[in-house]
Design an enzyme around this catalytic site. Structure first.
Site, PDB file in Angstrom:
ATOM      1  N   ALA A 147       0.830  -1.200  -0.046  1.00 51.54           N
ATOM      2  CA  ALA A 147       0.051   0.007   0.045  1.00 51.54           C
ATOM      3  C   ALA A 147       0.956   1.293   0.150  1.00 51.54           C
ATOM      4  CB  ALA A 147      -0.904   0.054   1.219  1.00 51.54           C
ATOM      5  N   HIS A 153      20.928  -6.282 -47.468  1.00 51.91           N
ATOM      6  CA  HIS A 153      21.312  -4.816 -47.310  1.00 51.91           C
ATOM      7  C   HIS A 153      20.103  -4.011 -47.345  1.00 51.91           C
ATOM      8  CE1 HIS A 153      25.070  -7.332 -48.694  1.00 51.91           C
ATOM      9  NE2 HIS A 153      24.184  -7.590 -49.711  1.00 51.91           N
TER      10      HIS A 153
END
EC number: 2.7.7.23
Length: 469
Positions: A14, A371
């Site tokens: 919490a 490429h």
């Protein structure tokens, strides 16, 4: 865990985490690729089913609940954050049918399942009302010290003394309170209302239950954790970085013990849930993130980043590859410096090379794009060659369109494929083409201006320029 007593786990989650200086809930900060709370839940869920795990949430409760919803754990809300004792008080109704509860901290992420099991077994064996997990860190300064009965030779706890109240003699005791406990539910809630806020922060501290239960003639015992790192919490960004580094190095050590070679493991970022097969080699400065699975006999070169992806056996990833939410089949070759964006599916023995980018693209077995290429929304068959500089034009500014390239197609360099389009099996595309229409099987397509040669033109041009000077 097999036991006749019904056992629950409560996780304190919490807190705001003020010292983190963050707008995010403390327990949702991540180490090793997962929120702090997720690590704690993972350890707990190997001991009891998620239905018996209760996360006590408060600050940004809805965000924490949403982040952890898939875990199946239960949630109890602490609307006012008034201390750890007050947090446990919120679980009174949830725990009414349980015999024992183990209290973990959502910001102590390194706790191990076997430690949780040892703690509860020790608690049950001693029929204790409260069992405290302790440790002896190298530097105990700042922590409350646990003092045992009979000059420290007993399992039973005499008292806990906070740092500010320690005498010089007491400060020599290095055994600290980790903030992780096991309780019998009945004496816990029978005495919880005896907690007071008589402390500098005006909060109800669960630690005080040791003195309260002891004063009520209940048994309070302690057991040491094997590794002090397990009980280290996160309060600052420095803590976050330190525990992240520890957990990642621990992960590397586990992988190396399983047959993975990792060079300079301290430079690698490997998340908790990553899986790597044996005889894979991982070079320095590699990141393996999320739910990534790496096969056997792979070689991952430096500066590669793989997230939420599956890599088959025998894949070579050269330097600087980025692979995100994609699949790569066995013996494929990637990089250097390729980018596989989400939903890329690279087939067996395929090549994706220098500065090639793929997105929502399937590449068939043995096909190559070596490429300077972009392949988006594309289906590529087997044995295809994609020439350097090929671009699939898949977006018209509003919608995305697909490209289909059949088996054994040869695409020449500097080609533009304007989708939607399909290249038939065995077809050839001339270099420098802009292809806007489908190409039949085994056809040649050329989409470029015809070359014109004018002999002697350059000589005449230079003569004209010379006259103008």
């Amino acid at each position: 865990m097999t036991t006749n007593r019904k056992f629950a786990i409560a996780i304190l989650a919490a807190g705001k985490g003020t010292r983190l200086k963050s707008k995010h809930p403390k327990v949702l900060h991540e180490i090793a690729g997962k929120p702090l709370l997720d690590h704690v839940v993972a350890a707990a869920a190997k001991v009891v089913p998620p239905s018996q795990i209760f996360a006590i949430i408060g600050h940004e409760a809805d965000r924490v609940r949403e982040a952890m919803q898939a875990s199946g754990i239960q949630f109890v809300e602490q609307k006012e954050q008034r201390g750890t004792g007050h947090a446990i008080l919120q679980t009174r109704d949830a725990l009414k049918d349980f015999d024992d509860v183990l209290v973990l901290s959502g910001d102590v992420p390194l706790i191990r399942t076997d430690t949780v099991e040892r703690l509860f077994a020790f608690h049950r064996e001693h029929a204790a009302a409260m069992t405290i997990l302790t440790t002896e860190p190298p530097d105990p300064f700042g922590y409350g010290r646990v003092f045992r009965k009979h000059a420290g030779q007993s399992d039973e706890v005499d008292r806990i003394v906070e740092q500010k109240q320690l005498t010089p003699e007491q400060a020599r005791n290095r055994e600290i309170n980790s903030g992780i406990y096991a309780f019998r539910v009945q004496p816990l809630f029978a005495n919880l209302d005896k907690l007071t806020t008589d402390n500098p922060h005006g909060e109800y501290y669960l630690t005080d239950m040791a003195a309260i239960l002891g004063g009520a003639s209940e048994k309070v015992v302690a057991i040491r954790a094997d590794d002090s790192h397990e009980v280290l919490g996160v309060n600052t960004r420095q803590d976050l970085a330190s525990l992240d580094a520890h957990l990642r190095l621990q992960k590397c050590q586990q992988l190396m013990s399983a047959g993975v070679s990792i060079f300079k493991p301290e430079t690698c970022m490997i998340d908790s849930d990553v899986e790597v097969g044996p005889d894979t080699i991982i070079e320095p400065f590699v990141q393996l993130l999320g739910n990534t699975k790496i096969g056997a006999d792979c070689h991952i070169k430096s500066y590669t980043v793989i997230s939420n992806s599956t890599i088959g056996d025998g894949v070579l990833l050269r330097h600087g590859c980025i692979v995100d939410s994609s699949k790569v089949a066995a013996r494929a070759l990637l990089g250097p410096y390729c980018h596989l964006r989400p939903a890329s599916d690279i087939g067996e023995e395929a090549h994706i090379g220098n500065f090639v980018e793929t997105k929502k693209t399937r590449v068939g077995k043995g096909s190559k794009a070596n490429h300077l290429t972009y392949l988006g929304d594309t289906e590529i068959g087997t044995g295809v060659n994609i020439g350097a500089g090929t671009i699939t034009c898949n977006y018209d500014g509003v919608n995305k369109f697909g490209t289909i390239i059949g088996d054994n197609v040869f695409v020449g360099s500097d080609t533009t494929l304007v989708a939607p389009i399909e290249l038939g099996k065995g077809s050839y595309i001339g270099a420098g083409s802009c292809i806007t229409e489908n190409v039949p099987d085994d056809a040649l397509a050329i989409g470029r201006g015809r070359q014109v040669v004018k002999e002697g033109w350059a000589t005449k041009k230079r003569a004209e320029q010379k006259k103008k000077k």
